[in-house]
Design a protein around this motif. Structure first.
Motif, PDB file in Angstrom:
ATOM      1  N   TRP A 128      -5.427   8.157  -5.451  1.00 16.86           N
ATOM      2  CA  TRP A 128      -4.568   8.248  -6.630  1.00 16.86           C
ATOM      3  C   TRP A 128      -5.294   9.125  -7.641  1.00 16.86           C
ATOM      4  CZ3 TRP A 128      -5.009   4.635 -11.227  1.00 16.86           C
ATOM      5  CH2 TRP A 128      -4.088   4.990 -12.212  1.00 16.86           C
ATOM      6  N   PHE A 182       2.407   5.742  -5.967  1.00 16.68           N
ATOM      7  CA  PHE A 182       1.410   6.487  -6.726  1.00 16.68           C
ATOM      8  C   PHE A 182       1.993   7.807  -7.217  1.00 16.68           C
ATOM      9  CE2 PHE A 182      -0.569   3.833  -3.543  1.00 16.68           C
ATOM     10  CZ  PHE A 182      -1.537   3.167  -4.269  1.00 16.68           C
ATOM     11  N   TRP A 225      -0.051   4.197 -11.159  1.00 19.05           N
ATOM     12  CA  TRP A 225      -0.013   3.399  -9.939  1.00 19.05           C
ATOM     13  C   TRP A 225       0.847   2.175 -10.242  1.00 19.05           C
ATOM     14  CZ3 TRP A 225      -4.672  -0.289  -9.005  1.00 19.05           C
ATOM     15  CH2 TRP A 225      -4.362  -1.205  -7.990  1.00 19.05           C
TER      16      TRP A 225
END
Length: 437
Positions: free
Chosen positions: A9, A89, A93
């Motif tokens: 992420w 994501f 998130w």
């Protein structure tokens, strides 16, 4: 899926994070990319029915992984509940938990959040019904922290929530994680009251458009007494219910005095019990012969200076406080033993009080500060005595002018309020640490 999968992420302008999921889709590691650190070892929901089988909590677990999404599904044994957990994501998130009732009758369920803190970060959680939040702080001074905010559903005190799912209905709980400044307060509505109070102070909620259960309306909005101990208040808004925990702190001296009659009758005393009696005015000479020899809480034992003192210098928490106390009293200061293996962050902070602040101190405060100073957020997994120990360390560190130490007063009131509600054995160690801070 037959192996672990790692998703990166990479939020713009912030550190990239690796999220590792096991073969069933459980999050088993959260870490900054390329750091070798572990911030979290688990952050996951557990759903049970009102009469769920405690030995078998999930059945038919399935998982699908895409480049920017992980979806996990399972059934709750003994119920008609089906659970779906989805991680997505993008700039943020998001973690979404959907609990569906596929049966023909309403079902009572319990959603409990399980979290595991890694060795390289601190975790704090504010579980307040519809206003829950959490944050994870690493050890880099000044770096951003990872903050989670509940955007749908509820997370009650203890990170658990009871829910009723109607036939064919779905209950949804959603977290959103993003980066935040380490000095920022936790996300709270403007009406949120001060919740760390003396026991006789009033609680004031300044918003007349709310409904506050068991409170009295006033010109400012709503008012109710704090009262000694921990009190939970429901605040009803248009779209959600917040659960405000009020910590009414009684006087530490009165709590300690209530414990002393039972300790006076004891033939042997643990260090914390002995210290409590000494602080309540019992003669030290009468206490020392009853002091139980062992290696528990050696720092407290040193403060007593009783028989077997030299034999009780095994590594443990309290040496920094005890040593500084002995220096102030003009006593001889023994050499400190090596730090305990797998020492807690509180023990490390305590020992660092004996040396000038340096980078390890700043790194430790970088993780502890955004959690311990973000009231009403509370450190995840800490017991009452451990929080009281932190209050002792933080109080002394601030007195010594150490940098980066948050104000310990809200947590001091939390400890006193909880001590009012706890059984005597739990109170003793916590009250002793508060009294020497």
């Amino acid at each position: 899926m037959n192996r672990h999968h790692v998703i990166t992420w990479d939020a713009s302008g912030a550190s990239a994070m690796h999220l590792e999921f096991d073969a069933t889709g459980d999050l088993v590691r959260l870490s900054p990319a390329g750091s070798g650190q572990t911030w979290l070892t688990r952050f996951a929901p557990l759903v049970t029915g009102a009469t769920g089988n405690a030995t078998r909590l999930r059945a038919d677990v399935r998982c699908e992984v895409d480049a920017d999404e992980v979806e996990q599904r399972w059934d709750v044994p003994g119920t008609d509940l089906r659970v779906r957990v989805r991680h997505t994501f993008d700039r943020t998130w998001q973690m979404r938990v959907m609990v569906r009732n596929s049966g023909s009758e309403p079902t009572e369920a319990r959603l409990r959040w399980e979290a595991g803190r890694g060795p390289d970060a601190q975790l704090g959680i504010h579980a307040a019904g519809g206003h829950a939040s959490c944050r994870v702080a690493g050890s880099t001074p000044g770096a951003e922290i990872l903050q989670g905010m509940l955007v749908a559903g509820a997370v009650g005190p203890g990170a658990a929530t009871r829910m009723r799912v109607e036939p064919g209905g779905t209950s949804v709980t959603t977290w959103k994680f993003d980066w935040a400044d380490p000095t920022s307060p936790p996300p709270l509505p403007t009406w949120w009251p001060r919740t760390d109070l003396d026991a006789d102070d009033p609680v004031v909620i300044c918003d007349a458009d709310l409904v506050v259960v068991n409170a009295t309306s006033s010109e400012q909005g709503w008012e109710l007494p704090a009262a000694p101990g921990v009190r939970r208040v429901e605040v009803v808004e248009a779209t959600r219910i917040g659960i405000v925990e009020i910590f009414g702190a009684p006087r530490a001296e009165s709590l300690a005095q209530d414990l002393c009659p039972g300790l006076d009758e004891r033939a042997d005393l643990a260090p914390a019990e002995a210290m409590l009696l000494v602080q309540a005015g019992r003669p030290v000479g009468d206490i020392r012969p009853r002091l139980r020899i062992g290696d528990d809480e050696p720092g407290l034992r040193r403060l007593l200076g009783g028989p077997g003192e030299e034999a009780c210098l095994a590594p443990g928490f309290g040496h920094g406080i005890a040593t500084l106390h002995e220096l102030a009293m003009g006593r001889r200061v023994p050499t400190l033993p090596p730090v305990t293996d797998n020492a807690s962050d509180v023990e490390l902070a305590d020992r660092m009080l004996l040396s000038a602040p340096d980078m390890p101190w700043l790194e430790l405060m970088a993780g502890l500060g955004p959690v311990m100073g973000a009231w009403p957020m509370q450190p995840w997994g800490w017991g009452l005595a451990e929080i009281a120990r932190w209050v002792a360390v933080a109080s002394l560190a601030r007195h010594l002018g150490r940098p980066g130490v948050p104000d310990p007063e809200p947590l001091r009131r939390l400890v006193l309020a909880r001590c009012h509600d706890e059984p005597p054995p739990t109170r003793v160690a916590a009250l002793v640490w508060l009294s020497i801070s």
